[in-house]
Scaffold this motif. Sequence first.
Motif, mmCIF file in Angstrom:
data_model
loop_
_atom_site.group_PDB
_atom_site.id
_atom_site.type_symbol
_atom_site.label_atom_id
_atom_site.label_comp_id
_atom_site.label_asym_id
_atom_site.label_seq_id
_atom_site.Cartn_x
_atom_site.Cartn_y
_atom_site.Cartn_z
ATOM 1 N N ASP A 133 22.959 48.728 122.716
ATOM 2 C CA ASP A 133 21.679 48.814 122.767
ATOM 3 C C ASP A 133 21.109 50.272 122.692
ATOM 4 O OD1 ASP A 133 22.111 46.047 123.104
ATOM 5 O OD2 ASP A 133 21.968 46.032 125.171
ATOM 6 N N ARG A 172 26.329 41.614 121.769
ATOM 7 C CA ARG A 172 24.917 41.852 122.444
ATOM 8 C C ARG A 172 24.271 40.695 122.740
ATOM 9 N NH1 ARG A 172 21.768 45.831 118.343
ATOM 10 N NH2 ARG A 172 20.648 45.828 120.169
ATOM 11 N N ALA A 176 18.382 41.340 123.770
ATOM 12 C CA ALA A 176 18.409 42.791 123.253
ATOM 13 C C ALA A 176 18.117 42.543 121.642
ATOM 14 C CB ALA A 176 19.806 43.534 123.623
#
Length: 439
Positions: A133, A172, A176
């Motif tokens: 991220d 992820r 995000a």
Amino acid sequence: MKVAFVSLGCAKNLVNTEQMMALTRAAGHTVTGEPEGADIAVLNTCGFIDSAKSEAIQNILELAALKDQGKLGKLLVTGCLSQRYQDELTKEMPEVDGVMGTGSYTDIVSALEELAAGGHPRRFGDISRTDEDGERLVTTPSYTAFLKIAEGCDNRCAFCIIPYLRGRYRSRTMEALLEEARALADRGVKELIVIAQDITRYGIDLYHKQMLAELLNELCKLPFHWIRLHYLYPDILGDDLIEVIARQPKIVKYIDIPLQHSNDRILKAMNRHTTNAQIRALLGKLRERIPGVVLRTSLICGLPGEGEAEFEELCQFLRESAIERAGIFQFSPEEGTPAAEMEDQVDPDVAQRRVELLVELQSRVMDHWNEQRLGETMEVLCEGFDPDMGCYAGRTYADSVDVDNHVYFTAAGLIPAGEFVNVRITGTQDGDLTGEIEE
């Protein structure tokens, strides 16, 4: 401090470079893409196959020459090549002042500061526990950007070194990804390219089920014009995901499925999880459910044990399936992979000849597809004026950035890069389409 970044290899590697650039700029340093005159050059390398390794070494030597001429301060090498050859790189190439592996991209600032202080940084963190991220300094044209939804790979294909360089598969979070996608949309990105080594498995590790369909539905709510997908693995490409691709107009009808081969014995040796019959059934389903779909794949010639019969089966498969886009690769025996130790290695000259034959066959498939476009009006993403061609260049839904062909077209007025226009196709040229804008 002035820091130059050079990125080699795939789009996933480029995203890591963009992350390092953002961290470097946030620390107060000047970021550039031009090594000449920089205090430090950061070379983010690929180390996937021999050709990628050769390209990386050539770039190291070119940057070393700048150092010798006093036009560059120091050289930091990151990425897959340094991860793979942690000790050999600095021993055999003293031009390299520091190295970082694929588990340490977020350590870029401390590595740069150590270099500037006269040290020789070595950063090799856990390749299966990285922070994907955070901010990126996006370097692609303003209208196109990549969204990397996962890192690593668990497929363990027998010929592939990537799991050893990038670690286990890790998705992820949806939160995000959507936050990053919104920021890209706010910046004016029109073509979002969803990437990972295997996007089909997105979410399995985090949410214990495939979540790509849900993610795509959310991304389609954002003001992108095109959403493009790389790569969808055939073994778990199910009906729910196919339905979303077919139904959502923003998802371009272009599916990149790495098949690698069509012969059952070779597929098993590759540790692939599909058979010839399953592949054919899947391709038939995609063509039936998604009208106008363009398929792209990658194929490998010369895996150990591939004889003339197996190669001919691959040729016949390509003729019959008429896959519109294909990258054809020669098997590269990468040390540390099971395939490198297999018996019945194919002579490299034989494998290269097979690549050439398959490329020729694929070009005929592509030419046929192009000829069928004559007279059609197609939506084209303009990428600017090409002075060599004397006209504008762009891409249709059937052409992804950097890997496929172009449409060259004429227009009476100024067409900004990033504009979508309708182009009537009037001809073909060396695999590309030509046409004229429809006012």
